[in-house]
Design a protein around this motif. Structure first.
Motif, mmCIF file in Angstrom:
data_model
loop_
_atom_site.group_PDB
_atom_site.id
_atom_site.type_symbol
_atom_site.label_atom_id
_atom_site.label_comp_id
_atom_site.label_asym_id
_atom_site.label_seq_id
_atom_site.Cartn_x
_atom_site.Cartn_y
_atom_site.Cartn_z
ATOM 1 N N GLN B 26 0.842 -1.193 0.000
ATOM 2 C CA GLN B 26 0.000 0.000 0.000
ATOM 3 C C GLN B 26 0.875 1.240 0.000
ATOM 4 O O GLN B 26 1.890 1.306 0.692
ATOM 5 N N ILE B 177 -2.628 0.811 -4.260
ATOM 6 C CA ILE B 177 -2.580 -0.457 -3.516
ATOM 7 C C ILE B 177 -2.384 -1.573 -4.523
ATOM 8 O O ILE B 177 -3.058 -1.602 -5.557
ATOM 9 N N GLN B 211 -7.924 -3.082 2.331
ATOM 10 C CA GLN B 211 -7.034 -1.914 2.267
ATOM 11 C C GLN B 211 -7.806 -0.663 1.840
ATOM 12 O O GLN B 211 -7.573 0.420 2.349
#
Lengths: 222, 220
Positions: B26, B177, B211
């Motif tokens: 990320q 990401i 995420q």
């Protein structure tokens, strides 16, 4: 006299197997049908005429199997073509008028700024069995002519369109080719809408229009 | 083994899943501290590559993952968004950089559609899941007495996806990401084939969805 005929399970099994075997030999037919969204754009202040000839309105593509192991394909896109271009042109131009006949000397037609004549020059397809890539593809090349109501040419150009769709679980070849064709048609609409005013002959024609030229140039997309 | 035990075994075996390895990277530049409020987010698949296509079902999976875990986040469906803004987000015309959005907003109706949808973030996902290294063989037969299969098959799946987050209001990229997942699936067959599938794409979907939730949601 009355009677009944009983078919044994072995015959049912044989008949079923025969149906499966014959199914592998036929032509795969795809009828492309879809609704297309209207384009979201500033309309050109023009009255455009449109003429779909018979070949375009009933467009179909036939690919005959080269060998016994292959399958013939018949892809019918005519209905979807007309649906797409109707929706597209109505969203792009102030007015759309259908012509009574192909523009030419002596042909009586409504008065419009120009007439668009779309035609499919070529269509090709590819399936994973041909390419070993897990996508189904359709490629089309259009020939587009913009003419006056008298048939005099304004612009004449070709435009490619491409659509692909990935393989998916429980999806038939026909279903995947149909989806790829719809993507290709949407691409054709996107290509036409985003490039129409920048085709050199079209741009020149727009600039020459005394009443709408300036407004059209101001309102075209960048 | 009794018939009852065989039946229990037959019920449990399809529930077997193989292992999946997953990695997430990320890179976030600017996270909204209090979530995105009433604004909505749209998740779109990149479809420029010639040899693969980001699967529409993966895009739906990520959208469902986000909206099911934080109901305050409005996720606009991909097809709904593409239709509402046709033809500006088709593969041929889709903006490749956030700055390109400016050009789209010159169209009055495009700007109005964005305002109506209250789109704050646009998330582009690029990637695919591919099957590699198949091995083994299986034979199936049918006869008057019944049908059955015998053999063993195995294959691996690899998923590789990257999500790029654009802040629509700032016309800027605010996060990136990427996730990779791989797993080996097995299919032994003794009369009945028993699939032991590695849920590679599902794991990648969960990873990237989690995420994105950390980015978008005030609750995570």
């Amino acid at each position: 006299m009355s009677g009944s005929m009983t078919i044994g399970p072995d015959r049912w099994l044989a008949a079923t197997l025969l149906v499966f075997l014959l199914a592998g030999c036929g032509t795969k037919q795809v009828l492309v049908q879809s609704e297309f969204p209207p384009p979201v754009m500033n309309k050109l202040p023009l009255t455009i005429g449109v003429w779909y000839d018979e070949e375009f309105a009933n467009h179909e593509f036939f690919d005959e199997a080269a060998g016994r192991a292959e399958t013939s394909w018949l892809v019918n896109t005519g209905q979807a073509q007309v649906q797409l271009w109707d929706t597209l042109l109505k969203g792009m131009f102030r007015d759309v008028v259908y012509m009574n006949g192909k523009p030419g000397p002596g042909q009586m037609n409504p008065v419009v700024d120009a007439v668009l004549l779309p035609a499919v020059d070529e269509l090709q397809y590819a399936i994973p069995a041909h390419t070993n890539v897990k996508v189904y593809e359709i490629w089309m090349r259009y020939r587009l002519q913009l003419v006056t109501t008298g048939g005099a040419p304004i612009a004449d150009w070709t435009m490619p369109a491409y659509g692909k769709t990935p393989t998916a679980f429980m999806q038939s070849d026909e279903g995947a080719v149909r989806l790829a064709a719809i993507v290709a048609l949407r691409d054709a609409g996107a290509h036409f809408a985003s490039t129409f005013t920048s085709i050199p002959d079209v741009a020149q024609w727009l600039a020459s229009l005394p009443r709408a030229g300036d407004a059209a140039r101001r309102r075209v997309q960048p | 083994m009794s018939l009852q035990r065989l039946a229990i075994a037959a019920c449990l075996l399809p529930g077997l899943v193989a292992c999946v390895n997953s990695t997430v990277d990320q890179m976030v530049f600017n996270t909204p501290g209090a979530g995105i409020g009433d604004a909505s987010v749209v998740i779109l698949g990149r479809r420029h590559a010639s040899d693969y296509e980001t699967e529409p079902e993966f895009i739906r999976c990520v959208g469902n993952h986000i909206s099911s875990r934080d109901k305050s986040i409005g996720v606009v469906g991909e097809q709904e968004f593409l239709d509402a803004l046709y033809p500006w987000f088709e593969p041929r015309t889709a903006p490749l950089r956030p700055a390109d959005l400016e050009r789209l907003l010159e169209h009055r109706d495009v700007a109005r559609a964005f305002t109506t949808m209250q789109t704050r973030y646009m998330i582009w996902i690029d990637g695919s899941t591919v099957r590699n290294d198949s091995a083994g063989s299986m034979t199936c037969g049918i006869g008057p007495g019944g049908a059955g299969c015998f053999g063993f098959g195995t294959w691996s799946n690899d998923a590789n996806y990257e999500a790029t987050i654009w802040d629509f209001s700032k016309r800027a990229e605010v996060g990136r990401i990427s996730t990779t997942a791989s797993g080996q699936s097995y299919m032994p067959a003794v009369v009945v084939p028993i699939p032991i599938i590695a849920p590679v794409q599902g794991t990648a979907c969960d990873s990237i969805g989690d995420q994105l939730l950390e980015f978008l949601s005030a609750e995570y």
